[in-house]
Enzyme design. Structure first.
Site, PDB file in Angstrom:
ATOM      1  N   ASN A 119     -10.166   0.001  -0.002  1.00 38.24           N
ATOM      2  CA  ASN A 119      -8.699   0.036   0.040  1.00 38.24           C
ATOM      3  C   ASN A 119      -8.168  -0.605  -1.246  1.00 38.24           C
ATOM      4  OD1 ASN A 119      -5.985  -0.403   0.503  1.00 38.24           O
ATOM      5  ND2 ASN A 119      -6.255  -1.177   2.594  1.00 38.24           N
ATOM      6  N   HIS A 142      -2.986   7.191   2.505  1.00 36.13           N
ATOM      7  CA  HIS A 142      -3.461   5.905   1.986  1.00 36.13           C
ATOM      8  C   HIS A 142      -4.903   5.700   2.436  1.00 36.13           C
ATOM      9  CE1 HIS A 142      -3.976   1.811   0.984  1.00 36.13           C
ATOM     10  NE2 HIS A 142      -3.800   1.342   2.208  1.00 36.13           N
ATOM     11  N   CYS A 181       0.815  -1.236   0.000  1.00 35.67           N
ATOM     12  CA  CYS A 181       0.000   0.000   0.000  1.00 35.67           C
ATOM     13  C   CYS A 181       0.842   1.276   0.000  1.00 35.67           C
ATOM     14  CB  CYS A 181      -0.956   0.001   1.184  1.00 35.67           C
ATOM     15  SG  CYS A 181      -2.028  -1.438   1.208  1.00 35.67           S
TER      16      CYS A 181
END
Ligand code: UT7
Length: 321
Positions: free
Chosen positions: A278, A248, A115
């Site tokens: 996500n 993020h 990520c």
């Protein structure tokens, strides 16, 4: 001196949004209320069978090139941040290069930092440009995370989505990228991983995401705040002069807790986790492109991009858009 700046942004998500209620309808033991309250996620997108990470990345790249007023042939380096490559090899970056119809010659490689991948890739691209070796770099974050989800594990499968975001980074005399920082700590592989591997023709171990959500949550808030302080200090930018924060997009609670630690008010935080879930390395460039196209992030404004994820890896990039 040579600096790098973002010449254009683009993004792409596949198919129609899949809502939390759609997941319940598919038989997952969860609820819209639980997912919204714990994460802020309302919907995500999933790539259909046959739609690969390189295809999502190429579409986002086309849009970034359009926004920059450039053609594929103008690019001299392609970096794709991904955790879900199309194949073991060639790299997804090479497949994107081909998909875009780029002439032979430009360099292309993948970047694996889960990520944090986009912030890592952007930092690498900035260094290539500042060293004088490249002039126009396509930096892409692209993922088909849905392919590594265990649909019987409700603690992870409701959190993720597929998509891609891209920027064209170009050499310039004035700094667009003001400061960057990257970090990793490999001792935390037990709290977030896909612990499988392909060997001798079989997958050994689990090919699905395993996560200790609460441990990841605590770790993320701490390191995101630290990384933000680092780049703000390095660029000598007081936090009250920061126009936007794009962390993020994993969980709204992590984002707001980080903003609070930094003294950044909620209305300066770009949030797209509600519509994308996500998307791992795609989350930051997807959010950046959405904010640019919605007219929120404007030329000349300061933007803090932040990534954190498996590894553990984390990092930040402070830019003047
Ligand atoms: O990009 C990688 C980075 N990843 C992240 O940033 C994720 C970080 N962590 C998180 O976002 C949160 O920890 C989660 C959203 C994953 C979980 O939220 P939480 O507030 O930490 O919940 P929890 O794990 O403490 O679970 C609370 C309850 C449990 O039930 P009991 O034991 O209290 O009865 C879970 O079984 O919620 C239950 N639960 C669910 N219920 C409905 C867990 N998943 C679900 C679900 N639907 N999908």
């Amino acid at each position: 001196m040579i600096f790098s700046r973002i010449a254009g942004t683009g993004s792409y998500v596949p198919g129609a949004p899949v809502t939390n209620d759609d997941l319940v309808a598919r038989g997952i033991d969860t609820s819209d209320e639980w997912i919204r309250e714990r994460t802020g996620i309302r919907a995500r997108h999933f790539a259909e069978e046959g739609v690969t990470t390189s295809k999502l990345g190429a579409e986002a790249a086309r849009r970034a090139l359009d926004a920059a007023g450039m053609k594929p042939a103008d690019i001299d380096l392609v970096i794709v941040a991904t955790t879900t490559p199309d194949m073991v090899f060639p790299s997804t970056a090479c497949l994107v290069q081909h998909e875009l119809g780029m002439p032979s010659g430009a360099a292309a490689f993948d970047m694996q930092a889960v990520c944090s991948g986009f912030v890592y890739a952007l930092t690498i691209a900035d260094k290539f440009i500042r060293s004088g070796s490249n002039k126009r770099v396509l930096v892409i974050g692209a993922e088909t995370v849905s392919r590594i989800l265990d649909w019987s594990d409700r603690t992870t499968c409701v959190l993720f989505g597929d998509g891609a975001g891209a920027v064209v980074l170009e050499a310039d005399e004035v700094p667009g990228i003001m400061a960057t920082t990257l970090h990793a700590d490999g001792s935390h592989s037990d709290i977030l991983s896909v612990p499988g591997q392909i060997a001798n023709g079989v997958v050994t171990g689990s090919p699905f995401i395993r996560m200790d959500g609460q441990a990841v949550f605590k770790f993320a808030v701490r390191v995101l705040a630290d990384a933000a302080h680092e780049v703000l200090t390095r660029a000598a930018l007081p936090v009250d002069q920061l126009d936007w924060m794009i962390p993020h997009q994993a969980n709204i609670r992590i984002m707001l807790a980080t903003a609070k630690r930094l003294g950044v008010s909620e209305d300066h935080v770009i949030v797209t986790v509600d519509r994308h879930g996500n998307t791992s390395s795609a989350s930051v460039p997807l959010a950046l492109d959405a904010a640019v196209r919605e007219g929120r992030v404007k030329r000349g404004q300061t933007v803090l991009l932040e990534g954190v994820g498996g590894g553990f890896t984390w990092g930040a990039a402070l830019i003047r858009y």
